[in-house]
Motif scaffolding. Structure first.
Motif, PDB file in Angstrom:
ATOM      1  N   ILE A   8     -38.387  19.328  -4.887  1.00  0.00           N
ATOM      2  CA  ILE A   8     -39.094  18.278  -4.053  1.00  0.00           C
ATOM      3  C   ILE A   8     -38.665  17.072  -3.848  1.00  0.00           C
ATOM      4  CG2 ILE A   8     -41.343  17.047  -3.741  1.00  0.00           C
ATOM      5  CD1 ILE A   8     -42.861  19.373  -4.656  1.00  0.00           C
ATOM      6  N   VAL A   9     -38.245  16.301  -5.143  1.00  0.00           N
ATOM      7  CA  VAL A   9     -37.590  15.158  -5.146  1.00  0.00           C
ATOM      8  C   VAL A   9     -36.233  15.342  -4.183  1.00  0.00           C
ATOM      9  CG1 VAL A   9     -36.351  13.583  -6.584  1.00  0.00           C
ATOM     10  CG2 VAL A   9     -38.461  14.511  -7.230  1.00  0.00           C
ATOM     11  N   ALA A  10     -35.387  16.486  -4.453  1.00  0.00           N
ATOM     12  CA  ALA A  10     -33.962  16.391  -3.759  1.00  0.00           C
ATOM     13  C   ALA A  10     -34.063  16.710  -2.308  1.00  0.00           C
ATOM     14  CB  ALA A  10     -33.351  17.627  -4.480  1.00  0.00           C
ATOM     15  N   ARG A  11     -35.152  17.564  -1.847  1.00  0.00           N
ATOM     16  CA  ARG A  11     -35.450  17.613  -0.455  1.00  0.00           C
ATOM     17  C   ARG A  11     -35.873  16.317   0.417  1.00  0.00           C
ATOM     18  NH1 ARG A  11     -34.478  21.285   3.794  1.00  0.00           N
ATOM     19  NH2 ARG A  11     -36.234  21.133   5.365  1.00  0.00           N
ATOM     20  N   TYR A  12     -37.104  15.781  -0.282  1.00  0.00           N
ATOM     21  CA  TYR A  12     -37.724  14.847   0.555  1.00  0.00           C
ATOM     22  C   TYR A  12     -37.304  13.553   0.240  1.00  0.00           C
ATOM     23  CZ  TYR A  12     -40.475  18.690   2.254  1.00  0.00           C
ATOM     24  OH  TYR A  12     -40.806  19.935   2.784  1.00  0.00           O
ATOM     25  N   PHE A  13     -36.878  13.086  -0.835  1.00  0.00           N
ATOM     26  CA  PHE A  13     -36.407  11.841  -1.279  1.00  0.00           C
ATOM     27  C   PHE A  13     -35.153  11.618  -1.268  1.00  0.00           C
ATOM     28  CE2 PHE A  13     -40.580  12.354  -2.927  1.00  0.00           C
ATOM     29  CZ  PHE A  13     -41.410  11.335  -2.470  1.00  0.00           C
ATOM     30  N   ILE A  14     -34.265  12.577  -1.633  1.00  0.00           N
ATOM     31  CA  ILE A  14     -32.821  12.416  -1.864  1.00  0.00           C
ATOM     32  C   ILE A  14     -32.138  12.981  -0.391  1.00  0.00           C
ATOM     33  CG2 ILE A  14     -30.671  13.014  -2.780  1.00  0.00           C
ATOM     34  CD1 ILE A  14     -32.176  12.996  -5.553  1.00  0.00           C
ATOM     35  N   GLU A  15     -32.887  13.832   0.101  1.00  0.00           N
ATOM     36  CA  GLU A  15     -32.327  14.420   1.390  1.00  0.00           C
ATOM     37  C   GLU A  15     -31.339  15.311   1.300  1.00  0.00           C
ATOM     38  OE1 GLU A  15     -32.377  11.454   4.449  1.00  0.00           O
ATOM     39  OE2 GLU A  15     -34.702  11.601   4.555  1.00  0.00           O
ATOM     40  N   SER A  16     -31.288  16.167   0.326  1.00  0.00           N
ATOM     41  CA  SER A  16     -29.977  16.905  -0.233  1.00  0.00           C
ATOM     42  C   SER A  16     -29.688  17.974   0.995  1.00  0.00           C
ATOM     43  CB  SER A  16     -30.246  17.678  -1.379  1.00  0.00           C
ATOM     44  OG  SER A  16     -31.248  18.544  -1.378  1.00  0.00           O
ATOM     45  N   HIS A  17     -30.647  18.356   1.768  1.00  0.00           N
ATOM     46  CA  HIS A  17     -30.295  19.321   2.953  1.00  0.00           C
ATOM     47  C   HIS A  17     -29.722  18.763   3.843  1.00  0.00           C
ATOM     48  CE1 HIS A  17     -34.106  17.182   4.064  1.00  0.00           C
ATOM     49  NE2 HIS A  17     -33.890  17.728   5.415  1.00  0.00           N
ATOM     50  N   VAL A  18     -29.512  17.702   4.032  1.00  0.00           N
ATOM     51  CA  VAL A  18     -28.580  17.106   5.078  1.00  0.00           C
ATOM     52  C   VAL A  18     -27.244  16.574   4.515  1.00  0.00           C
ATOM     53  CG1 VAL A  18     -30.571  16.339   6.747  1.00  0.00           C
ATOM     54  CG2 VAL A  18     -29.689  14.562   5.119  1.00  0.00           C
ATOM     55  N   ALA A  19     -27.283  16.746   3.312  1.00  0.00           N
ATOM     56  CA  ALA A  19     -25.924  16.158   2.895  1.00  0.00           C
ATOM     57  C   ALA A  19     -24.810  17.147   3.109  1.00  0.00           C
ATOM     58  CB  ALA A  19     -26.112  15.997   1.262  1.00  0.00           C
ATOM     59  N   HIS A  20     -23.522  16.959   2.826  1.00  0.00           N
ATOM     60  CA  HIS A  20     -22.255  17.842   2.774  1.00  0.00           C
ATOM     61  C   HIS A  20     -22.800  19.080   1.815  1.00  0.00           C
ATOM     62  CE1 HIS A  20     -18.495  19.474   2.104  1.00  0.00           C
ATOM     63  NE2 HIS A  20     -18.079  19.041   3.046  1.00  0.00           N
ATOM     64  N   PRO A  21     -22.453  20.227   2.330  1.00  0.00           N
ATOM     65  CA  PRO A  21     -22.555  21.418   1.445  1.00  0.00           C
ATOM     66  C   PRO A  21     -22.193  21.287   0.013  1.00  0.00           C
ATOM     67  CG  PRO A  21     -22.046  21.846   3.415  1.00  0.00           C
ATOM     68  CD  PRO A  21     -21.600  20.642   3.455  1.00  0.00           C
ATOM     69  N   PHE A  22     -21.093  20.719  -0.282  1.00  0.00           N
ATOM     70  CA  PHE A  22     -20.699  20.636  -1.534  1.00  0.00           C
ATOM     71  C   PHE A  22     -21.678  19.772  -2.564  1.00  0.00           C
ATOM     72  CE2 PHE A  22     -18.593  18.212  -5.042  1.00  0.00           C
ATOM     73  CZ  PHE A  22     -18.136  18.988  -5.778  1.00  0.00           C
ATOM     74  N   ILE A  23     -22.153  18.788  -1.733  1.00  0.00           N
ATOM     75  CA  ILE A  23     -23.255  17.851  -2.602  1.00  0.00           C
ATOM     76  C   ILE A  23     -24.329  18.528  -2.759  1.00  0.00           C
ATOM     77  CG2 ILE A  23     -24.328  15.478  -2.466  1.00  0.00           C
ATOM     78  CD1 ILE A  23     -21.376  15.373  -3.035  1.00  0.00           C
ATOM     79  N   ALA A  24     -24.652  19.124  -1.668  1.00  0.00           N
ATOM     80  CA  ALA A  24     -26.159  19.819  -1.808  1.00  0.00           C
ATOM     81  C   ALA A  24     -26.092  20.812  -2.852  1.00  0.00           C
ATOM     82  CB  ALA A  24     -26.384  20.467  -0.387  1.00  0.00           C
ATOM     83  N   THR A  25     -24.938  21.648  -3.001  1.00  0.00           N
ATOM     84  CA  THR A  25     -24.742  22.713  -4.024  1.00  0.00           C
ATOM     85  C   THR A  25     -24.840  21.995  -5.359  1.00  0.00           C
ATOM     86  OG1 THR A  25     -23.537  24.040  -2.584  1.00  0.00           O
ATOM     87  CG2 THR A  25     -23.319  24.567  -4.962  1.00  0.00           C
ATOM     88  N   VAL A  26     -24.031  20.961  -5.599  1.00  0.00           N
ATOM     89  CA  VAL A  26     -24.162  20.055  -6.786  1.00  0.00           C
ATOM     90  C   VAL A  26     -25.652  19.586  -7.282  1.00  0.00           C
ATOM     91  CG1 VAL A  26     -23.241  18.141  -8.002  1.00  0.00           C
ATOM     92  CG2 VAL A  26     -21.826  19.474  -6.531  1.00  0.00           C
ATOM     93  N   VAL A  27     -26.184  19.204  -6.484  1.00  0.00           N
ATOM     94  CA  VAL A  27     -27.763  18.664  -6.479  1.00  0.00           C
ATOM     95  C   VAL A  27     -28.613  19.980  -6.940  1.00  0.00           C
ATOM     96  CG1 VAL A  27     -29.734  17.820  -5.306  1.00  0.00           C
ATOM     97  CG2 VAL A  27     -27.555  16.759  -5.121  1.00  0.00           C
ATOM     98  N   ARG A  28     -28.318  21.159  -6.279  1.00  0.00           N
ATOM     99  CA  ARG A  28     -29.047  22.250  -6.528  1.00  0.00           C
ATOM    100  C   ARG A  28     -28.949  22.751  -8.006  1.00  0.00           C
ATOM    101  NH1 ARG A  28     -27.279  24.701  -1.877  1.00  0.00           N
ATOM    102  NH2 ARG A  28     -28.567  23.777  -0.163  1.00  0.00           N
ATOM    103  N   VAL A  29     -27.307  22.817  -8.410  1.00  0.00           N
ATOM    104  CA  VAL A  29     -27.076  23.276  -9.916  1.00  0.00           C
ATOM    105  C   VAL A  29     -27.642  22.225 -10.929  1.00  0.00           C
ATOM    106  CG1 VAL A  29     -25.276  23.363 -11.151  1.00  0.00           C
ATOM    107  CG2 VAL A  29     -25.070  24.511  -9.118  1.00  0.00           C
ATOM    108  N   PHE A  30     -27.495  20.933 -10.555  1.00  0.00           N
ATOM    109  CA  PHE A  30     -28.234  19.567 -11.479  1.00  0.00           C
ATOM    110  C   PHE A  30     -29.608  19.930 -11.392  1.00  0.00           C
ATOM    111  CE2 PHE A  30     -29.826  15.699 -12.127  1.00  0.00           C
ATOM    112  CZ  PHE A  30     -29.096  15.402 -13.409  1.00  0.00           C
ATOM    113  N   ILE A  31     -30.259  20.317 -10.575  1.00  0.00           N
ATOM    114  CA  ILE A  31     -31.781  20.370 -10.742  1.00  0.00           C
ATOM    115  C   ILE A  31     -32.216  21.724 -11.491  1.00  0.00           C
ATOM    116  CG2 ILE A  31     -33.748  20.889  -9.256  1.00  0.00           C
ATOM    117  CD1 ILE A  31     -32.743  19.202  -7.103  1.00  0.00           C
ATOM    118  N   LEU A  32     -31.092  22.935 -11.373  1.00  0.00           N
ATOM    119  CA  LEU A  32     -31.567  24.061 -12.222  1.00  0.00           C
ATOM    120  C   LEU A  32     -31.079  24.052 -13.584  1.00  0.00           C
ATOM    121  CD1 LEU A  32     -32.326  26.761 -11.209  1.00  0.00           C
ATOM    122  CD2 LEU A  32     -30.130  27.535 -10.889  1.00  0.00           C
TER     123      LEU A  32
END
Length: 102
Positions: free
Chosen positions: A56-80
């Motif tokens: 939720i934090v990454a999607r709505y506050f950091i807006e990782s879904h609009v970031a470059h795919p590499f950055i979005a993947t790094v954020v997803r791995v970090f959250i996991l």
């Protein structure tokens, strides 16, 4: 740029709803911990709550879904990382804790 071309502010409804969901999930976690439920399945539930709150934090506050795919993947791995560590600790216990200590 024309005089009437103004940037519209982002609607606050999604941010409010995501913040409200985070508060509700926090109270849910607090209620579960006070409920006396223990065991491996409880740890899995806590890991799922931690992952969902991070998403939720990454999607709505950091807006990782609009970031470059590499950055979005790094954020997803970090959250996991934390939920996976919770699951490993629940299932492997002392063996994983010894590996994770300095």
């Amino acid at each position: 740029m024309k005089a009437n071309d103004t940037a519209r502010p982002a609607p606050l409804t999604p941010l409010f709803l995501s913040w409200f969901a985070l508060v509700c999930l926090t109270f849910l976690g607090l209620g579960l911990s006070e409920g006396g439920v223990r065991g491996v399945w409880f740890q899995l539930l806590v890991a799922a709550l931690v992952w969902f709150k991070g998403w939720i934090v990454a999607r709505y506050f950091i807006e990782s879904h609009v970031a470059h795919p590499f950055i979005a993947t790094v954020v997803r791995v970090f959250i996991l990382c934390v939920p996976v560590a919770l699951v490993f600790t629940a299932w492997l216990g002392d063996r994983f804790a010894r590996l994770a200590t300095l």
